[in-house]
Design an enzyme around this catalytic site. Sequence first.
Site, PDB file in Angstrom:
ATOM      1  N   ASN A 114       0.857  -1.180   0.000  1.00  0.00           N
ATOM      2  CA  ASN A 114       0.000   0.000   0.000  1.00  0.00           C
ATOM      3  C   ASN A 114       0.898   1.237   0.000  1.00  0.00           C
ATOM      4  O   ASN A 114       1.765   1.374   0.856  1.00  0.00           O
ATOM      5  CB  ASN A 114      -0.904   0.000   1.236  1.00  0.00           C
ATOM      6  CG  ASN A 114      -1.934   1.107   1.204  1.00  0.00           C
ATOM      7  OD1 ASN A 114      -1.723   2.167   0.619  1.00  0.00           O
ATOM      8  ND2 ASN A 114      -3.050   0.871   1.841  1.00  0.00           N
TER       9      ASN A 114
ATOM     10  N   HIS B 149      -9.902  -3.919  -3.953  1.00  0.00           N
ATOM     11  CA  HIS B 149      -8.656  -4.337  -3.305  1.00  0.00           C
ATOM     12  C   HIS B 149      -8.930  -4.688  -1.854  1.00  0.00           C
ATOM     13  O   HIS B 149      -9.710  -4.024  -1.183  1.00  0.00           O
ATOM     14  CB  HIS B 149      -7.559  -3.268  -3.429  1.00  0.00           C
ATOM     15  CG  HIS B 149      -7.979  -1.900  -3.015  1.00  0.00           C
ATOM     16  ND1 HIS B 149      -8.771  -1.080  -3.799  1.00  0.00           N
ATOM     17  CD2 HIS B 149      -7.721  -1.195  -1.896  1.00  0.00           C
ATOM     18  CE1 HIS B 149      -8.975   0.071  -3.176  1.00  0.00           C
ATOM     19  NE2 HIS B 149      -8.354   0.023  -2.002  1.00  0.00           N
TER      20      HIS B 149
ATOM     21  N   HIS C 239      -7.494  -5.084   1.874  1.00  0.00           N
ATOM     22  CA  HIS C 239      -6.423  -4.625   2.762  1.00  0.00           C
ATOM     23  C   HIS C 239      -6.016  -5.745   3.708  1.00  0.00           C
ATOM     24  O   HIS C 239      -6.872  -6.417   4.283  1.00  0.00           O
ATOM     25  CB  HIS C 239      -6.894  -3.431   3.608  1.00  0.00           C
ATOM     26  CG  HIS C 239      -7.121  -2.194   2.820  1.00  0.00           C
ATOM     27  ND1 HIS C 239      -6.194  -1.175   2.761  1.00  0.00           N
ATOM     28  CD2 HIS C 239      -8.168  -1.804   2.061  1.00  0.00           C
ATOM     29  CE1 HIS C 239      -6.664  -0.204   1.997  1.00  0.00           C
ATOM     30  NE2 HIS C 239      -7.865  -0.566   1.551  1.00  0.00           N
TER      31      HIS C 239
END
Length: 178
Positions: A68, A138, A140
């Site tokens: 990230n 996406h 996490h």
Amino acid sequence: MPDIEDSSTLAGVPDAFQRLWTPHRMVYIHGQGKPEGDHDCPFCTSPTKDDADGLVVARGEHAYVVMNLFPYSPGHLLVCPYRHVPDYTDLTADETRDVAELTQRAMRVLRRVSGPDGFNLGMNQGEVAGAGIAMHLHQHVVPRWGGDMNFLPVIGRTRALPQLLDDARRLLAAAWDE
């Protein structure tokens, strides 16, 4: 390195706070350079680069793992399908399986490399739910340690990250196939 400003030099009445200025975060806060389609989507372009330049940790058949760029904690990973889809319900069965398996693998690797006490896992579906890039799904994978968040996020709206993205990517990528 951010500048720290002594509050006594500011206009007005000095207070007990020192200011840690992080102007580079304004790009993220204002959404500058946010993608407008799959042609400039970072989750579409990242896997087209070599792993180090794209911050890619590992690649699966239908999804991949990437660092990230705006991490909550060291080792914050994203598991992304290669296909440009916005919603979890848009995934095929194979994509769903690959995202799930890569998420599990990411947790195992993070445990081995950095020994977190726990994880936050999640998908923000839509801008209103907090998705910074809502147009490309996406997942996490956020490693967490007891006491890992101090006063900086609460008071200074700043996160202290003790590890550089490339250093974390190299460690995680090297441990991926162990």
